[in-house]
Design a protein around this motif. Structure first.
Motif, mmCIF file in Angstrom:
data_model
loop_
_atom_site.group_PDB
_atom_site.id
_atom_site.type_symbol
_atom_site.label_atom_id
_atom_site.label_comp_id
_atom_site.label_asym_id
_atom_site.label_seq_id
_atom_site.Cartn_x
_atom_site.Cartn_y
_atom_site.Cartn_z
ATOM 1 N N ILE A 597 22.029 -44.630 2.013
ATOM 2 C CA ILE A 597 23.093 -45.626 2.001
ATOM 3 C C ILE A 597 23.098 -46.330 0.651
ATOM 4 O O ILE A 597 22.042 -46.610 0.079
ATOM 5 N N ALA A 598 24.287 -46.572 0.111
ATOM 6 C CA ALA A 598 24.459 -47.280 -1.157
ATOM 7 C C ALA A 598 25.500 -48.373 -0.946
ATOM 8 O O ALA A 598 26.558 -48.121 -0.349
ATOM 9 N N TYR A 599 25.205 -49.581 -1.430
ATOM 10 C CA TYR A 599 26.101 -50.711 -1.171
ATOM 11 C C TYR A 599 26.391 -51.452 -2.472
ATOM 12 O O TYR A 599 25.502 -52.079 -3.062
ATOM 13 N N PRO A 600 27.656 -51.401 -2.954
ATOM 14 C CA PRO A 600 28.021 -52.158 -4.146
ATOM 15 C C PRO A 600 28.353 -53.610 -3.774
ATOM 16 O O PRO A 600 28.885 -53.882 -2.686
ATOM 17 N N LYS A 612 26.958 -41.953 -6.250
ATOM 18 C CA LYS A 612 27.456 -41.734 -4.898
ATOM 19 C C LYS A 612 26.825 -40.475 -4.290
ATOM 20 O O LYS A 612 26.230 -39.656 -4.992
ATOM 21 N N TYR A 613 26.975 -40.323 -2.993
ATOM 22 C CA TYR A 613 26.491 -39.141 -2.287
ATOM 23 C C TYR A 613 27.627 -38.126 -2.149
ATOM 24 O O TYR A 613 28.818 -38.487 -2.139
ATOM 25 N N PHE A 614 27.253 -36.866 -2.036
ATOM 26 C CA PHE A 614 28.227 -35.810 -1.757
ATOM 27 C C PHE A 614 27.641 -34.857 -0.738
ATOM 28 O O PHE A 614 26.428 -34.833 -0.485
ATOM 29 N N ALA A 615 28.480 -34.039 -0.143
ATOM 30 C CA ALA A 615 28.041 -33.046 0.849
ATOM 31 C C ALA A 615 28.708 -31.713 0.541
ATOM 32 O O ALA A 615 29.785 -31.654 -0.058
ATOM 33 N N GLY A 616 28.053 -30.640 0.991
ATOM 34 C CA GLY A 616 28.541 -29.301 0.697
ATOM 35 C C GLY A 616 27.836 -28.723 -0.512
ATOM 36 O O GLY A 616 27.302 -29.439 -1.353
ATOM 37 N N GLY A 617 27.777 -27.405 -0.572
ATOM 38 C CA GLY A 617 27.157 -26.750 -1.704
ATOM 39 C C GLY A 617 25.834 -26.096 -1.357
ATOM 40 O O GLY A 617 25.380 -26.115 -0.210
ATOM 41 N N ALA A 618 25.198 -25.523 -2.365
ATOM 42 C CA ALA A 618 24.032 -24.665 -2.165
ATOM 43 C C ALA A 618 22.824 -25.385 -1.595
ATOM 44 O O ALA A 618 21.977 -24.767 -0.965
ATOM 45 N N LYS A 647 25.251 -41.147 3.643
ATOM 46 C CA LYS A 647 25.090 -39.724 3.891
ATOM 47 C C LYS A 647 24.058 -39.510 4.987
ATOM 48 O O LYS A 647 22.979 -40.096 4.968
ATOM 49 N N LEU A 648 24.413 -38.668 5.945
ATOM 50 C CA LEU A 648 23.487 -38.210 6.978
ATOM 51 C C LEU A 648 23.565 -36.690 7.025
ATOM 52 O O LEU A 648 24.661 -36.126 7.079
ATOM 53 N N GLU A 649 22.414 -36.041 6.991
ATOM 54 C CA GLU A 649 22.415 -34.581 6.962
ATOM 55 C C GLU A 649 21.146 -34.043 7.609
ATOM 56 O O GLU A 649 20.057 -34.589 7.430
ATOM 57 N N GLY A 650 21.305 -32.981 8.371
ATOM 58 C CA GLY A 650 20.169 -32.298 8.982
ATOM 59 C C GLY A 650 20.289 -30.805 8.763
ATOM 60 O O GLY A 650 21.398 -30.253 8.767
ATOM 61 N N ASN A 651 19.143 -30.154 8.564
ATOM 62 C CA ASN A 651 19.130 -28.709 8.307
ATOM 63 C C ASN A 651 17.974 -28.065 9.054
ATOM 64 O O ASN A 651 16.894 -28.646 9.160
ATOM 65 N N VAL A 668 21.195 -23.456 9.916
ATOM 66 C CA VAL A 668 22.222 -24.305 10.518
ATOM 67 C C VAL A 668 22.168 -25.644 9.798
ATOM 68 O O VAL A 668 21.092 -26.249 9.677
ATOM 69 N N ASP A 669 23.307 -26.092 9.286
ATOM 70 C CA ASP A 669 23.402 -27.372 8.584
ATOM 71 C C ASP A 669 24.401 -28.269 9.308
ATOM 72 O O ASP A 669 25.413 -27.785 9.840
ATOM 73 N N ALA A 670 24.128 -29.558 9.309
ATOM 74 C CA ALA A 670 25.050 -30.512 9.946
ATOM 75 C C ALA A 670 24.986 -31.836 9.213
ATOM 76 O O ALA A 670 23.948 -32.216 8.673
ATOM 77 N N GLY A 671 26.117 -32.571 9.189
ATOM 78 C CA GLY A 671 26.129 -33.879 8.557
ATOM 79 C C GLY A 671 27.476 -34.209 7.964
ATOM 80 O O GLY A 671 28.477 -33.510 8.181
ATOM 81 N N ASN A 672 27.501 -35.282 7.159
ATOM 82 C CA ASN A 672 28.724 -35.715 6.503
ATOM 83 C C ASN A 672 28.395 -36.875 5.575
ATOM 84 O O ASN A 672 27.250 -37.352 5.537
ATOM 85 N N ILE A 673 29.413 -37.335 4.842
ATOM 86 C CA ILE A 673 29.326 -38.552 4.048
ATOM 87 C C ILE A 673 30.415 -39.499 4.512
ATOM 88 O O ILE A 673 31.405 -39.084 5.143
ATOM 89 N N TRP A 674 30.238 -40.797 4.215
ATOM 90 C CA TRP A 674 31.222 -41.805 4.593
ATOM 91 C C TRP A 674 31.315 -42.868 3.507
ATOM 92 O O TRP A 674 30.384 -43.063 2.721
ATOM 93 N N ALA A 675 32.445 -43.570 3.503
ATOM 94 C CA ALA A 675 32.596 -44.762 2.664
ATOM 95 C C ALA A 675 32.055 -45.964 3.425
ATOM 96 O O ALA A 675 32.057 -45.992 4.660
#
Length: 754
Positions: A597-600, A612-618, A647-651, A668-675
């Motif tokens: 989590i990041a809070y400005p 910032k966080y991102f999701a997707g990719g290798a 960001k929350l992610e599990g693999n 198997v990958d699962a998760g996402n990012i949010w504002a």
């Protein structure tokens, strides 16, 4: 069906049976089943996912139909002949299991085998009826040398051998090693485990034994080459000699002349001998030596000295030996063989930055002791071409398209590592206990992407140290980043409809302080379960904002600035948790969870885009291209980069050896990012506590890895299973949607994803 049907027995001769499985059944849970597995002499053909006999299937295919050279080659490289059940090996296993349980104190155990036959397949069952083990009734001591009696009795509280314990031969051996370690750490240099012996009386009828732990005298050879016994003596360190530029080849050739020609410096009660120039100052070396004159010999101090000297990164070989004098003193001789002082390297490498592939060239220079204080200086010049997601205009709107090598990157980076803290703690005691290091680095990077061009200047001042066996700490009291966006693509900016997000792509400055803790209990032996945990915490801008408030500075567009650039203010924290579970020597499962989590706040309404966080990719959720997933259920294909504050992610990844250098993996990958800020106008992007779990993306796939020892090349095929941008209730594929090419990805990577 090919690998599991009756065809698996196609090349099993008549009258023989394919060994398909075995099981060890033991009625006493105190007996370690993993150790029992070691003594099984015949194992079935390997399986993938514990189900598919892939290698046997390849063998059967290669040896069926018409003979072809390519089939024969594949069969010999990848295939595995059927394992034919062998009665001799089964009986050998029964015998070995019996010996093992005897060693563990189960002398009345009965080990049997039974075979279950079905068609041309056989399953072996090993049954162990443990019965009542032998236990220790009484422990006593016997000394041939009475001088060591007080020490042994004082340490007996730590003994592994206690009344009521099962008579385990391995426990007895471990006790010999433990006692030897205690003796060596108390000054008994010449004591070895051979001086410890056991007498066991098993004449009782109730499965009980009495143990006598015996200690022999020291055995030496006199001037007449006769063996004599004497009492164990304490040894004191007399002198310490350090050969700082030891060359084993020259020493062997010149013999005594090599040692007599060395220049000698006496520092901190240590003699430093040098046959050439002074590479590392004696002060730095002495801080890595835990052995001291006039102290009793201590094996732990010797081991710590060895590890500490190697950790300086200056020496390819460290040798510590001792010579005895007649007065029971020891001369410690430390031989240090250094690496080459300066080195130059040119590299051409494939790159994979967050899933974007490319090629890079590097020129590296390293100096091993820049200021004669063990400082390691690295200088790197880099040029790279990379394929990034581009935004282009077409008649029907803005689309994403992968273009080959449309990103140019140039840069230079300098780092220096100093084997101590510069400030505020510089005591020798602290250095010897925690082995601290200071790092200073500076970086300039120019990057021209399809969407924008930026210049980045980074300066970092940091510390690192190890507080315990598995814990490492990293503190950066100061990290400065200056980011200048010199050219933004109009298509890229126009594609960002949200002005709140668009503010991330402006000139800015970051002054941050960060801390990281890493826990890693991976064994040096390998192939053992272990955990890896990394905790990060970072804060930026609070000191600068406080200073501006005190000085009552004027704000520009609602924010304070430095050098005409707005500085960021935020807090950020995340955790990376991994568990590596080894199933057998050729397969393992990795579980991973990441949460951040990041809070400005204050001087910033939005996080800088590089924070910032991102999701997707290798290295993330591999069913999506890098930075294209989320945030939340937000969907906008016009913007090639999607970033978030949470960001929350599990693999879960199952890895297995296939053949040659090739490994396979299912994941198997699962998760996402949010504002995090409600001012973000992207629909479905803001994190909601009662809704976030409904926006998880799920992907799966298969990967191949080429393990070349010094690096791993990875190719992962990802597929979407659940797409959060679809309407709620219809997010599962393929139940609600037809698959298209956009639902599949190919990810190239260097190294494992985690």
């Amino acid at each position: 069906m090919l690998f599991n049907s009756c065809k698996s027995t196609k090349h099993v001769p008549d009258g023989s049976y394919l060994l398909t499985n075995y099981a060890i059944q033991c009625d006493d849970k105190s007996i370690n089943k993993e150790e029992l597995e070691i003594y099984v002499k015949q194992h079935p053909n390997r399986k993938i996912l514990q189900v598919l006999r892939f290698h046997l299937g390849i063998y059967n295919i290669a040896n069926s139909g018409k003979e072809r050279k390519w089939k024969t080659k594949i069969g010999s490289v990848i295939g595995e002949e059927p394992v034919i059940y062998d009665e001799f090996l089964t009986q050998k296993t029964v015998k070995q299991l019996g010996i093992y349980v005897d060693r563990k104190g189960f002398y009345n155990a009965v080990v049997k085998d039974s075979i279950h036959y079905k068609k041309k397949k056989a399953t072996v069952f090993y049954q162990i009826k443990a019965n009542e083990p032998y236990r220790i009734r009484n422990v006593s001591y016997q000394f041939d040398d009475d001088l060591i009696k007080p020490l042994i009795f004082l340490d007996s509280v730590n003994s592994l051998i206690k009344n009521g314990k099962i008579l385990d031969v391995d426990m007895l051996q471990d006790e010999r090693v433990r006692v030897t370690s205690v003796m060596k750490n108390k000054g008994y240099f010449s004591f070895t485990k051979e001086y410890v012996y056991f007498k066991i009386d098993s004449s009782f009828k109730s499965n009980q034994v009495d143990i006598v732990i015996g200690f022999k005298k020291d055995v030496r050879t006199n001037e007449n080459n006769e063996l004599i016994e004497r009492q164990h003596n304490l040894y004191i360190i007399k002198n310490i000699y350090v050969y700082t530029n030891f060359d084993p080849k020259e020493a062997l050739q010149l013999k005594d002349g090599y040692y007599s020609s060395a220049d000698t410096t006496f520092y901190n009660q240590i003699f430093f001998l040098n046959n050439s120039f002074v590479r590392v100052r004696p002060k730095i070396i002495s801080e890595s030596i835990y052995i001291s004159p006039d102290d009793l010999y201590n094996q732990t101090d010797v081991d710590r000295t060895y590890k500490s000297l190697l950790s300086l990164g200056q020496y390819k070989l460290v040798n510590i030996k001792f010579s005895e004098d007649a007065d029971n003193t020891l001369n410690c001789i430390i031989q240090l063989s250094p690496f080459t002082m300066q080195s130059y390297t040119a590299e051409i490498e494939g790159t994979n930055a967050s899933g974007n592939s490319g090629v890079a060239g590097n020129i590296l220079y390293q100096h091993k002791s820049l200021l004669q204080g063990g400082e390691i200086f690295d200088l790197k010049f880099k040029g790279a071409l990379e394929a990034q997601s581009a935004t282009e205009n077409e008649v029907d709107g803005v689309i994403q398209e992968n273009l080959a090598f449309n990103t140019i990157e140039l840069g230079a980076e300098g780092k220096i590592y100093i084997p101590k803290f510069l400030l505020p703690i510089r005591s020798i005691e602290f250095v010897k206990k925690y082995r601290p290091k200071t790092s200073l680095s500076g970086l300039y990077n120019y990057q021209k992407r399809p969407d924008y061009t930026r210049d980045l200047v980074n300066m970092t001042f940091g510390y690192s140290w190890q507080s315990a066996n598995f814990y490492k700490h990293f503190v950066n009291p100061l990290e400065l980043n200056f980011v200048s966006i010199t050219e933004n693509s109009l298509d890229f900016l126009n594609a960002i409809q949200d002005p709140f997000l668009k503010a991330s792509y402006t000139d800015h400055m970051i002054s941050a302080t960060s801390y990281s803790l890493i826990y890693n209990n991976q064994s040096e032996k390998g192939k053992e379960d272990f955990f890896f945990i990394r905790l990060n915490a970072e804060s930026a801008g609070s000191i600068l904002t406080t200073a501006h408030n005190i000085l009552q500075s004027t704000k520009t567009d609602g924010s304070y600035t430095i050098f005409d650039s707005k500085f960021a203010q935020y807090v950020k924290s995340d955790i990376d948790f991994r568990f590596y579970k080894f199933i057998n020597k050729s397969s393992n499962i990795v579980y991973r969870f990441f949460g951040g989590i990041a809070y400005p706040y204050g001087n910033s309404e939005v996080m800088p885009f590089e924070k910032k966080y991102f999701a997707g990719g290798a290295n993330s959720i591999r069913g999506w291209q890098v930075r294209t997933l989320g945030p939340g259920s937000y969907a906008d294909n016009n913007v090639p980069i999607q970033l978030g504050d949470i960001k929350l992610e599990g693999n879960i990844e199952y890895r297995f050896k296939m053949f040659w250098l090739i490994e396979g993996a299912f994941f198997v990958d699962a998760g996402n990012i949010w504002a995090i800020n409600t001012k973000d106008t992207r629909e479905g992007a803001v994190f909601q506590i009662n809704d976030f779990y409904k926006q998880f993306a799920i992907g799966t796939g298969f990967g191949t890895r080429f393990d070349f020892s010094f690096f791993v090349f990875r190719l992962d095929f990802g597929m979407k299973i659940r797409e959060p941008e679809f309407v709620s209730g219809k997010r599962w594929l393929p139940a609600n949607h037809t698959y298209t090419k956009n639902d599949f990805t190919i990810n190239l990577g260097i190294g494992y994803p985690f």
